[in-house]
Design an enzyme around this catalytic site. Structure first.
Site, PDB file in Angstrom:
ATOM      1  N   HIS A  59       0.852  -1.202   0.000  1.00 40.81           N
ATOM      2  CA  HIS A  59       0.000   0.000   0.000  1.00 40.81           C
ATOM      3  C   HIS A  59       0.883   1.245   0.000  1.00 40.81           C
ATOM      4  O   HIS A  59       1.217   1.786   1.057  1.00 40.81           O
ATOM      5  CB  HIS A  59      -0.905  -0.002   1.238  1.00 40.81           C
ATOM      6  CG  HIS A  59      -2.039   0.962   1.168  1.00 40.81           C
ATOM      7  ND1 HIS A  59      -3.361   0.571   1.109  1.00 40.81           N
ATOM      8  CD2 HIS A  59      -2.073   2.313   1.149  1.00 40.81           C
ATOM      9  CE1 HIS A  59      -4.143   1.633   1.063  1.00 40.81           C
ATOM     10  NE2 HIS A  59      -3.374   2.714   1.079  1.00 40.81           N
ATOM     11  N   HIS A  61       1.509   5.080  -2.120  1.00 40.22           N
ATOM     12  CA  HIS A  61       1.054   6.082  -3.082  1.00 40.22           C
ATOM     13  C   HIS A  61       2.252   6.499  -3.934  1.00 40.22           C
ATOM     14  O   HIS A  61       2.859   7.548  -3.714  1.00 40.22           O
ATOM     15  CB  HIS A  61       0.421   7.270  -2.355  1.00 40.22           C
ATOM     16  CG  HIS A  61      -0.819   6.897  -1.608  1.00 40.22           C
ATOM     17  ND1 HIS A  61      -2.082   6.988  -2.157  1.00 40.22           N
ATOM     18  CD2 HIS A  61      -0.992   6.394  -0.355  1.00 40.22           C
ATOM     19  CE1 HIS A  61      -2.983   6.572  -1.282  1.00 40.22           C
ATOM     20  NE2 HIS A  61      -2.337   6.203  -0.178  1.00 40.22           N
ATOM     21  N   GLY A  66      -2.245  12.876  -0.850  1.00 39.50           N
ATOM     22  CA  GLY A  66      -2.511  14.226  -0.356  1.00 39.50           C
ATOM     23  C   GLY A  66      -3.369  15.063  -1.273  1.00 39.50           C
ATOM     24  O   GLY A  66      -4.151  14.560  -2.077  1.00 39.50           O
ATOM     25  N   GLY A  67      -3.209  16.382  -1.154  1.00 36.38           N
ATOM     26  CA  GLY A  67      -4.004  17.313  -1.933  1.00 36.38           C
ATOM     27  C   GLY A  67      -5.257  17.771  -1.237  1.00 36.38           C
ATOM     28  O   GLY A  67      -6.013  18.588  -1.778  1.00 36.38           O
ATOM     29  N   GLU A  68      -5.495  17.285  -0.015  1.00 33.64           N
ATOM     30  CA  GLU A  68      -6.732  17.608   0.681  1.00 33.64           C
ATOM     31  C   GLU A  68      -6.708  19.000   1.307  1.00 33.64           C
ATOM     32  O   GLU A  68      -7.737  19.488   1.764  1.00 33.64           O
ATOM     33  CB  GLU A  68      -7.000  16.548   1.752  1.00 33.64           C
ATOM     34  CG  GLU A  68      -7.198  15.167   1.160  1.00 33.64           C
ATOM     35  CD  GLU A  68      -6.959  14.071   2.180  1.00 33.64           C
ATOM     36  OE1 GLU A  68      -7.124  14.341   3.382  1.00 33.64           O
ATOM     37  OE2 GLU A  68      -6.595  12.963   1.769  1.00 33.64           O
ATOM     38  N   LYS A 153      -9.127  -0.228  -5.853  1.00 29.90           N
ATOM     39  CA  LYS A 153      -9.151   0.482  -4.563  1.00 29.90           C
ATOM     40  C   LYS A 153     -10.452   1.283  -4.469  1.00 29.90           C
ATOM     41  O   LYS A 153     -10.863   1.936  -5.435  1.00 29.90           O
ATOM     42  CB  LYS A 153      -7.940   1.424  -4.512  1.00 29.90           C
ATOM     43  CG  LYS A 153      -8.010   2.576  -3.513  1.00 29.90           C
ATOM     44  CD  LYS A 153      -7.533   2.167  -2.148  1.00 29.90           C
ATOM     45  CE  LYS A 153      -7.470   3.377  -1.218  1.00 29.90           C
ATOM     46  NZ  LYS A 153      -6.289   4.225  -1.441  1.00 29.90           N
ATOM     47  N   HIS A 192     -10.036   1.222   1.587  1.00 32.45           N
ATOM     48  CA  HIS A 192      -9.580   2.209   2.562  1.00 32.45           C
ATOM     49  C   HIS A 192     -10.690   2.389   3.594  1.00 32.45           C
ATOM     50  O   HIS A 192     -11.815   2.760   3.247  1.00 32.45           O
ATOM     51  CB  HIS A 192      -9.297   3.553   1.869  1.00 32.45           C
ATOM     52  CG  HIS A 192      -9.290   4.722   2.804  1.00 32.45           C
ATOM     53  ND1 HIS A 192      -8.126   5.272   3.312  1.00 32.45           N
ATOM     54  CD2 HIS A 192     -10.311   5.448   3.332  1.00 32.45           C
ATOM     55  CE1 HIS A 192      -8.435   6.273   4.108  1.00 32.45           C
ATOM     56  NE2 HIS A 192      -9.758   6.412   4.143  1.00 32.45           N
ATOM     57  N   HIS A 221      -6.008  -0.078   6.834  1.00 31.20           N
ATOM     58  CA  HIS A 221      -6.017   0.955   7.883  1.00 31.20           C
ATOM     59  C   HIS A 221      -6.946   0.559   9.031  1.00 31.20           C
ATOM     60  O   HIS A 221      -7.499   1.421   9.718  1.00 31.20           O
ATOM     61  CB  HIS A 221      -6.460   2.325   7.351  1.00 31.20           C
ATOM     62  CG  HIS A 221      -5.826   2.736   6.064  1.00 31.20           C
ATOM     63  ND1 HIS A 221      -4.486   2.551   5.793  1.00 31.20           N
ATOM     64  CD2 HIS A 221      -6.349   3.345   4.963  1.00 31.20           C
ATOM     65  CE1 HIS A 221      -4.213   3.020   4.587  1.00 31.20           C
ATOM     66  NE2 HIS A 221      -5.322   3.493   4.053  1.00 31.20           N
ATOM     67  N   ARG A 224      -6.775   1.982  12.815  1.00 32.46           N
ATOM     68  CA  ARG A 224      -6.836   3.421  13.050  1.00 32.46           C
ATOM     69  C   ARG A 224      -7.802   3.775  14.185  1.00 32.46           C
ATOM     70  O   ARG A 224      -7.792   4.900  14.694  1.00 32.46           O
ATOM     71  CB  ARG A 224      -7.242   4.137  11.767  1.00 32.46           C
ATOM     72  CG  ARG A 224      -8.698   3.940  11.351  1.00 32.46           C
ATOM     73  CD  ARG A 224      -8.959   4.518   9.971  1.00 32.46           C
ATOM     74  NE  ARG A 224      -8.415   5.859   9.872  1.00 32.46           N
ATOM     75  CZ  ARG A 224      -8.062   6.444   8.715  1.00 32.46           C
ATOM     76  NH1 ARG A 224      -8.210   5.786   7.579  1.00 32.46           N
ATOM     77  NH2 ARG A 224      -7.591   7.665   8.701  1.00 32.46           N
ATOM     78  N   ASP A 276       1.477   2.628   3.881  1.00 29.17           N
ATOM     79  CA  ASP A 276       0.703   3.765   3.376  1.00 29.17           C
ATOM     80  C   ASP A 276       1.662   4.886   2.963  1.00 29.17           C
ATOM     81  O   ASP A 276       1.344   6.068   3.055  1.00 29.17           O
ATOM     82  CB  ASP A 276      -0.293   4.272   4.412  1.00 29.17           C
ATOM     83  CG  ASP A 276      -1.369   5.183   3.814  1.00 29.17           C
ATOM     84  OD1 ASP A 276      -1.573   5.131   2.581  1.00 29.17           O
ATOM     85  OD2 ASP A 276      -1.999   5.945   4.572  1.00 29.17           O
TER      86      ASP A 276
END
Length: 380
Positions: A59, A61, A66-68, A153, A192, A221, A224, A276
């Site tokens: 897992h 990227h 990101g980008g949030e 995904k 996810h 995840h 979490r 991750d």
């Protein structure tokens, strides 16, 4: 050609001090003593060291997550050296929240680039959103016809997801399973899992009410949140595969979760661990406003392994399986990957007694030797 002499071999089971001969990208021979028959063979002395399988991070990227928090928070692409330094010889790439400024074409292209640079790479089509973004226009066709694609995904129980319905998840899982059968690939739905109230409810409904095998849907995840972990351990007990994420600490760290799972009688072969890496981590307030954001490191995978052995006292053989054998079987790439065996791919780590990585071999090629990187990415 490489000949590793008199090294303690964990395949991940301990098989003793052996000589290991590598040629054409594979482990050709494992024996008590192998004679050198050519001066073209590179000899590596293994005295006082251990040979373990290269790690499989399922897992990452690879094109950045990101980008949030707007454009400036887009995480950059990963470089080859970061993977090698983390002992990762096989990686599975995927998208996350952002499938608008990033796409499957970019993901597959990055996978091919990393493969050209020397490691093994697979990817999942799709992203958080549904309908799943694809390259061919079909999840099923992506898996069947694109060499690197082994699954899809999606996201559930997360305010950033598309809130799939029961019918949508069931249809997607069915399509992915058939695609895996047609192509000889894993054919899995990687989910996810967010912090949402519904947890695994939708996944359990689909598994309980359809004929889709439980191992088709893989929540990740799952450590979490305490409530999500409880559900997930029950899912693993029923035969499902769950994935724990590094960088989560205290009682929810992968190492502590595995100790708990063992006491509960959970089949440990149903648990994998991933980093991750290069995905973003974030915290939000009750109104959904972002409070903090950062990026995860792929180094956390190997650090978790070391902590399991050195801090919590896990047997080396047991700890290795969560990063090697369990993952290769779960991804349907066993026995090529995740094991030290004749005719398996020569993806190997040589470590010292403190588990520090000294040498990395990927597909039979020396990538790191005595702690020195020999191979970097094209633009590094």
């Amino acid at each position: 050609m490489i000949l590793i002499k008199k090294i303690e071999v964990y395949d991940p089971q301990y098989i003793g001090a052996k000589d290991v001969f590598i040629s054409n990208g594979k482990i050709t021979l494992i024996d008590d003593n192998i004679e050198t028959f050519s001066n073209k063979i590179k000899i590596i002395e293994g005295n006082g060291k251990k040979l373990i399988p290269g790690f499989i991070d399922n897992h990452v990227h690879i094109t950045g997550g990101g980008g949030e928090g707007s454009f400036k928070t887009r995480v950059p692409e990963i470089s080859l050296s970061k993977l090698i330094e983390g002992g990762i010889t096989t990686v599975v790439g995927l998208l996350g929240t952002d499938s608008t400024t990033r796409n499957i074409e970019n993901l597959v292209a990055k996978a091919k680039a990393l493969k050209e640079e020397g490691i093994s790479v697979y990817v999942h089509t799709g992203a958080y959103e549904y309908p799943s973004p694809t390259l061919t226009g079909s999840v099923k066709k992506d898996i069947v016809f694109i060499e690197e694609v082994i699954g899809v995904k999606i996201a559930l129980s997360d305010h950033r997801s598309s809130s799939l319905s029961y019918d949508e998840l069931a249809r997607l899982a069915s399509d992915v399973r058939i695609a895996g059968m047609l192509s000889g690939k894993a054919g899995i739905v990687v989910v996810h899992m967010g912090n949402g109230k519904k947890g695994l409810r939708l996944i359990n409904e689909v598994i309980d009410e359809t004929d889709i095998p439980i191992r088709t849907i893989r929540p990740t995840h799952v450590n979490r949140k305490k409530e999500l972990l409880v559900e997930s351990l029950e899912y693993a007990k029923k035969g499902g595969i769950i994935d724990l994420t590094c960088g989560i600490y205290d009682e929810l760290s992968p190492r502590n979760v595995i100790k708990r799972a063992e006491t509960l009688g959970i089949p440990l072969e149903n648990i994998t661990i991933s980093s991750d890496g290069y995905g973003s981590w974030s915290r939000y307030d009750d109104n959904g406003n972002i409070l903090e954001i950062g990026a995860s490191s792929v180094n956390s995978l190997y650090e978790e392994f070391k902590s399991m052995v050195l801090d919590l006292g896990f047997d080396l053989e047991k700890a290795l399986k969560f990063f090697t054998l369990n993952v290769s079987i779960a991804l349907n790439i066993y026995p090529e990957k995740g094991i030290i065996k004749e005719n398996s791919h020569a993806d190997l780590l040589i470590v010292d007694n403190n588990l520090e990585i000294k040498t990395v071999i990927a597909n039979g090629e020396l990538m790191m030797d005595e702690g020195q990187l020999l191979k970097k990415g094209t633009y590094e």
